[in-house]
Scaffold this motif. Sequence first.
Motif, short mmCIF file in Angstrom:
data_model
loop_
_atom_site.label_atom_id
_atom_site.label_comp_id
_atom_site.label_asym_id
_atom_site.label_seq_id
_atom_site.Cartn_x
_atom_site.Cartn_y
_atom_site.Cartn_z
N ARG A 177 47.21 37.95 44.89
CA ARG A 177 45.95 37.33 44.11
C ARG A 177 44.86 37.02 44.87
N GLN B 67 41.04 38.61 45.12
CA GLN B 67 39.77 38.05 44.84
C GLN B 67 38.84 37.82 46.20
N ARG C 2 53.20 37.63 47.02
CA ARG C 2 52.64 36.41 46.42
C ARG C 2 51.03 36.49 46.99
N ASP D 161 44.69 36.22 35.12
CA ASP D 161 43.79 34.98 35.51
C ASP D 161 42.62 35.14 36.20
N GLU E 164 49.00 35.99 37.17
CA GLU E 164 48.11 35.72 38.39
C GLU E 164 46.86 36.41 38.19
N LEU E 165 47.05 37.93 38.17
CA LEU E 165 45.93 38.86 38.21
C LEU E 165 45.40 38.92 36.95
N PRO F 194 55.25 36.85 37.12
CA PRO F 194 54.23 35.94 37.70
C PRO F 194 52.96 36.58 38.40
N ARG F 195 53.25 37.91 38.94
CA ARG F 195 52.02 38.66 39.30
C ARG F 195 51.13 39.07 38.37
#
Length: 382
Positions: free
Chosen positions: A143, A147, A140, A122, A119-120, A115-116
């Motif tokens: 991300r 940003q 969690r 993306d 997300e990163l 998942p991480r």
Amino acid sequence: MIRHLRTRVLSLFPSYPPSHAPAAHLVPFHCLLSTTASIFLKSFSVLKFLVTDCGLTREQALKTSQRLSRLTSLSRPRATVAFFSAKGVPRADIAAAVAADPLILSASVGRVLGPRFAELTDIGLSPSQIATVLSIRRTRAVRGNIQFWLQTLGTYDEVLFLAKSNRELLSASLEKVIKPNINILQECGVSACEIACVSLYSSRLFTVKPKIVLGAIAQVEELGVERGSRMFGRALAALSFMSKNVLDRKVHLLRELGFSQDDILMIAKKAPLVLAKSEENIQQALEFLMKNIGLQAPYIAQRPVLIMYSVKKRLMPRQSLLKVLREKGLLNVEWDYYSTASLAENKFVEKFVDPYKNNVPGLADDYASGCLGKAPDGDALS
């Protein structure tokens, strides 16, 4: 192999006199032998895995394995390495991530790393950058925090540089901690970039509780450094995590050495990092400047950067060289002390070393040795 291992294991047991020998029935010897052999083989397997699969050097593997002492199986570490490899992370970057945080090998691919990583990806990070980030923090919050810091500081390299020294930058609450702290700093005329540029340690101002930041601001204001002034941010970064008792001792030391309250205020305004130095270093610098050079407290207070210079590697070598030049009649113009002490090293050499090195044999070499903190080989500066 078994015989060799048995010999190795036996050597680990202490020799007891017959009267003090532990009761044999408490722990059967074959159980001790089996357990110790298991630990030995497990350690050997981990080291081999770290070198062969992860790409660590043997020295790195020995150090890393100490943090994996609770590892009971290599299945999850193998899954982690396979995951990173499949995602395109180069072997060298996998090794760097494991060396930075060996516990990344115990992270679940399905629940954490997968998942991480998605997300990163993306938000535009490369596989190598993601592996580095995940070796710092894997929560969690990563991300959102990444940003935010990219928008605030500008580049991934700047964010990574700070995050390696303060992991909380990637996990602290944006809404409850980081953003409120930055708002407080901005109200004082201090930007996040200004704090980030002072030192790695100063980034803690972003991740401590807001009430701690407010307390640090009050302490700096007590010294007389005003909000909005050019040096307020530096003073805050330098003194924010210093206890009041330590700060009071340093102020007391300055008073004992002849500095007035106005002098101390001048130092705090012009070079607050002076007060971040240890008491020993402050005293050493001031004793040299006042006793050896003969400077007065007001003169130093107007030029507090003098206290920041290394006595051994800058002030003493320069003073010794200038003294020799004067004694030999090679330097007839009287220079202001601050002018010579603050001159950039290349400019100092150009002006005071190169023109005279043929007149004084060994001058350049002895000066260079002094700047390295070494005793000169010759006697040119004696």
